[in-house]
Design a protein around this motif. Structure first.
Motif, short mmCIF file in Angstrom:
data_model
loop_
_atom_site.label_atom_id
_atom_site.label_comp_id
_atom_site.label_asym_id
_atom_site.label_seq_id
_atom_site.Cartn_x
_atom_site.Cartn_y
_atom_site.Cartn_z
N HIS A 66 0.84 -1.20 0.00
CA HIS A 66 0.00 0.00 0.00
C HIS A 66 0.88 1.26 0.00
N ALA A 67 1.93 1.27 0.81
CA ALA A 67 2.83 2.41 0.87
C ALA A 67 3.52 2.64 -0.47
N LEU A 68 3.95 1.56 -1.12
CA LEU A 68 4.59 1.68 -2.42
C LEU A 68 3.61 2.18 -3.49
N LEU A 69 2.38 1.66 -3.45
CA LEU A 69 1.36 2.12 -4.41
C LEU A 69 1.04 3.59 -4.19
N HIS A 70 0.94 4.00 -2.94
CA HIS A 70 0.71 5.41 -2.61
C HIS A 70 1.87 6.26 -3.15
N GLY A 71 3.09 5.78 -2.92
CA GLY A 71 4.26 6.50 -3.42
C GLY A 71 4.27 6.58 -4.93
N GLN A 72 3.88 5.50 -5.60
CA GLN A 72 3.83 5.50 -7.07
C GLN A 72 2.83 6.55 -7.56
N ARG A 73 1.65 6.61 -6.94
CA ARG A 73 0.65 7.62 -7.34
C ARG A 73 1.18 9.03 -7.15
N LYS A 74 1.84 9.29 -6.02
CA LYS A 74 2.41 10.62 -5.75
C LYS A 74 3.48 10.96 -6.79
N HIS A 75 4.31 9.99 -7.14
CA HIS A 75 5.35 10.22 -8.13
C HIS A 75 4.76 10.47 -9.52
N ASP A 76 3.75 9.68 -9.88
CA ASP A 76 3.08 9.89 -11.17
C ASP A 76 2.51 11.31 -11.24
N LYS A 77 1.84 11.73 -10.20
CA LYS A 77 1.23 13.06 -10.15
C LYS A 77 2.28 14.17 -10.26
N ALA A 78 3.45 13.95 -9.65
CA ALA A 78 4.52 14.95 -9.67
C ALA A 78 5.39 14.86 -10.92
#
Length: 117
Positions: A66-78
């Motif tokens: 979940h933490a990695l998926l959250h991080g991936q979404r944040k990175h995609d957005k940025a």
């Protein structure tokens, strides 16, 4: 994370590349929250690539995923690339396989490959 492990360690390793090293067992909510917070901070930091080094992780659970998926979404957005570096332990790789998330992340065989790709 449990036992003697500490939270993620961040290191700038190149021009706009941040390395996030994780060691030991990545399980339980507390360690996963630390990882998610670290990845959010790095994504918002204006770099061009984040490398998450999981080569020293022997176990990861759904909270870690979940933490990695959250991080991936944040990175995609940025607009920042996120690369997961191995080699992955059998149990960590299995987590990605059984959850069908292998295609969600960019993987590299090791940290050096992740930094230079």
């Amino acid at each position: 994370m449990t036992g003697e492990e500490v939270g993620p360690v961040l290191e700038v390793v190149g021009d706009g590349v941040v390395l996030v090293r994780v060691r030991g067992s990545l399980d339980g909510w507390a360690g996963s929250v630390e990882l998610a917070e670290a990845l959010t901070g790095v994504a918002d930091g204006g770099g061009r690539r984040t490398v998450v080094d999981l080569s020293g992780v022997d176990f990861a659970d759904s909270a870690a995923l979940h933490a990695l998926l959250h991080g991936q979404r944040k990175h995609d957005k940025a607009g920042v690339a996120l690369v997961v570096a191995g080699p992955l332990s059998v149990r960590v790789r299995r987590l990605f396989e059984v959850t069908g998330t292998l295609g969600t992340f960019r993987f590299a065989d090791d940290v050096d490959a992740a930094i230079t790709e």
